[in-house]
Write a protein that holds these residues in place. Sequence first.
Motif, PDB file in Angstrom:
ATOM      1  N   LYS A  61      37.462  36.469  18.193  1.00  0.00           N
ATOM      2  CA  LYS A  61      36.741  37.050  19.255  1.00  0.00           C
ATOM      3  C   LYS A  61      36.611  38.627  18.915  1.00  0.00           C
ATOM      4  O   LYS A  61      35.976  39.471  19.648  1.00  0.00           O
ATOM      5  CB  LYS A  61      37.142  37.020  20.598  1.00  0.00           C
ATOM      6  CG  LYS A  61      37.113  35.372  21.029  1.00  0.00           C
ATOM      7  CD  LYS A  61      37.640  35.030  22.389  1.00  0.00           C
ATOM      8  CE  LYS A  61      37.462  33.577  22.916  1.00  0.00           C
ATOM      9  NZ  LYS A  61      36.000  33.219  22.987  1.00  0.00           N
ATOM     10  N   ASN A 171      38.240  40.327  29.191  1.00  0.00           N
ATOM     11  CA  ASN A 171      37.757  39.157  28.463  1.00  0.00           C
ATOM     12  C   ASN A 171      38.358  38.434  27.285  1.00  0.00           C
ATOM     13  O   ASN A 171      38.011  37.688  26.428  1.00  0.00           O
ATOM     14  CB  ASN A 171      36.199  39.419  27.969  1.00  0.00           C
ATOM     15  CG  ASN A 171      35.162  39.007  28.729  1.00  0.00           C
ATOM     16  OD1 ASN A 171      35.251  38.554  30.016  1.00  0.00           O
ATOM     17  ND2 ASN A 171      33.978  39.342  28.607  1.00  0.00           N
ATOM     18  N   ASN A 181      38.303  38.740  33.919  1.00  0.00           N
ATOM     19  CA  ASN A 181      37.276  38.033  32.947  1.00  0.00           C
ATOM     20  C   ASN A 181      36.095  37.329  33.726  1.00  0.00           C
ATOM     21  O   ASN A 181      35.040  37.216  33.150  1.00  0.00           O
ATOM     22  CB  ASN A 181      38.060  37.197  32.342  1.00  0.00           C
ATOM     23  CG  ASN A 181      39.320  37.774  31.498  1.00  0.00           C
ATOM     24  OD1 ASN A 181      39.152  38.895  31.479  1.00  0.00           O
ATOM     25  ND2 ASN A 181      39.775  37.017  30.762  1.00  0.00           N
ATOM     26  N   HIS A 182      36.544  36.722  34.887  1.00  0.00           N
ATOM     27  CA  HIS A 182      35.458  35.666  35.455  1.00  0.00           C
ATOM     28  C   HIS A 182      34.283  36.733  35.921  1.00  0.00           C
ATOM     29  O   HIS A 182      33.210  36.384  35.883  1.00  0.00           O
ATOM     30  CB  HIS A 182      36.129  35.098  36.701  1.00  0.00           C
ATOM     31  CG  HIS A 182      35.190  34.053  37.568  1.00  0.00           C
ATOM     32  ND1 HIS A 182      34.526  34.755  38.652  1.00  0.00           N
ATOM     33  CD2 HIS A 182      34.456  33.086  37.223  1.00  0.00           C
ATOM     34  CE1 HIS A 182      33.589  33.740  38.854  1.00  0.00           C
ATOM     35  NE2 HIS A 182      33.847  32.731  38.321  1.00  0.00           N
ATOM     36  N   GLN A 185      32.004  37.833  33.081  1.00  0.00           N
ATOM     37  CA  GLN A 185      31.418  36.699  32.364  1.00  0.00           C
ATOM     38  C   GLN A 185      30.064  36.204  33.456  1.00  0.00           C
ATOM     39  O   GLN A 185      29.086  35.918  33.166  1.00  0.00           O
ATOM     40  CB  GLN A 185      32.101  35.689  32.079  1.00  0.00           C
ATOM     41  CG  GLN A 185      33.073  36.145  30.797  1.00  0.00           C
ATOM     42  CD  GLN A 185      34.325  35.206  30.618  1.00  0.00           C
ATOM     43  OE1 GLN A 185      34.065  33.971  31.123  1.00  0.00           O
ATOM     44  NE2 GLN A 185      35.318  35.563  29.933  1.00  0.00           N
ATOM     45  N   GLU A 186      30.795  36.019  34.831  1.00  0.00           N
ATOM     46  CA  GLU A 186      29.875  35.308  35.696  1.00  0.00           C
ATOM     47  C   GLU A 186      28.803  36.205  36.555  1.00  0.00           C
ATOM     48  O   GLU A 186      27.791  35.883  36.719  1.00  0.00           O
ATOM     49  CB  GLU A 186      30.608  34.715  36.521  1.00  0.00           C
ATOM     50  CG  GLU A 186      31.303  33.381  36.034  1.00  0.00           C
ATOM     51  CD  GLU A 186      30.700  32.458  35.228  1.00  0.00           C
ATOM     52  OE1 GLU A 186      29.605  32.217  35.604  1.00  0.00           O
ATOM     53  OE2 GLU A 186      31.223  31.997  33.945  1.00  0.00           O
ATOM     54  N   HIS A 191      30.328  38.169  27.728  1.00  0.00           N
ATOM     55  CA  HIS A 191      31.480  37.087  27.509  1.00  0.00           C
ATOM     56  C   HIS A 191      32.207  37.387  26.290  1.00  0.00           C
ATOM     57  O   HIS A 191      33.119  36.791  26.273  1.00  0.00           O
ATOM     58  CB  HIS A 191      30.595  35.777  27.235  1.00  0.00           C
ATOM     59  CG  HIS A 191      29.742  35.107  28.314  1.00  0.00           C
ATOM     60  ND1 HIS A 191      30.390  34.025  29.212  1.00  0.00           N
ATOM     61  CD2 HIS A 191      28.844  35.410  29.046  1.00  0.00           C
ATOM     62  CE1 HIS A 191      29.557  33.673  30.091  1.00  0.00           C
ATOM     63  NE2 HIS A 191      28.459  34.403  29.906  1.00  0.00           N
ATOM     64  N   GLU A 192      31.998  38.651  25.849  1.00  0.00           N
ATOM     65  CA  GLU A 192      32.654  39.208  24.514  1.00  0.00           C
ATOM     66  C   GLU A 192      33.995  39.752  24.764  1.00  0.00           C
ATOM     67  O   GLU A 192      34.140  40.501  25.911  1.00  0.00           O
ATOM     68  CB  GLU A 192      31.528  39.903  23.444  1.00  0.00           C
ATOM     69  CG  GLU A 192      30.580  38.939  23.100  1.00  0.00           C
ATOM     70  CD  GLU A 192      29.273  39.016  23.702  1.00  0.00           C
ATOM     71  OE1 GLU A 192      28.283  38.870  23.575  1.00  0.00           O
ATOM     72  OE2 GLU A 192      29.525  39.742  25.239  1.00  0.00           O
TER      73      GLU A 192
END
Length: 227
Positions: A61, A171, A181-182, A185-186, A191-192
């Motif tokens: 990642k 992330n 993180n959520h 991403q959301e 997402h990276e």
Amino acid sequence: MSQESVKLIYEDEYCLVVSKPSNLIVHHSYYARNIEETSLTDLIREQGCLEACPVHRLDRKTSGLILFAKKAEWVADFQKLFENGEIEKKYLALLRGHLEAEGSIDSPVKNDRGNYKDALTKYTCLEHFERAYVIPPYEKQRYSLVELTPITGRMHQLRIHANKIAHPIINDPKYGNRHHNHYFQEVLGIHELFLHAQSLKFKQPFTGELVWLQEPFPDFWNRFLIP
């Protein structure tokens, strides 16, 4: 060497440095045994450097600069740079919370055999941010753009050390904060992992040339930095 698939940053008779994108494994190994995708090493060999071998590793990642020897027989010469502390690597990371201006993290990291090894990371905070992200229990969030310099090279060292001081990398699926993180991403659609190998500096062991390379962070960073 073509640059259509892999971004070439530096090349000489003995080695090359490329920019690895996020979410791409460096090579197939025990740790990536369940991943069947094409690796960075595969791509470089497909592009003409048939014996290219990575000298060090980056997590799947993690994005950024990575050094390859053009032949397997030269790998040991380049690895001695790491063993002798003669290569400087610097990373950029986005961490949760506001860090002090600079400091160090001296905390052992467990290796693949379950044994703890000494590990040292130095850091410099480059910039503080506040964002109006509603992540309970707070309605505003704090973040830091940090330059990380690993003095030792343990697996997941930077990610573990960031978590150790309660400022995890954004992330990071294993050592990060799941609520942040959520949100990234959301809600933000990012997402990276915010960890980038920005700089490499070393003396080429065969030619004696000083090689000092830098690579800007990937575009997805700007979706946070330029809200």
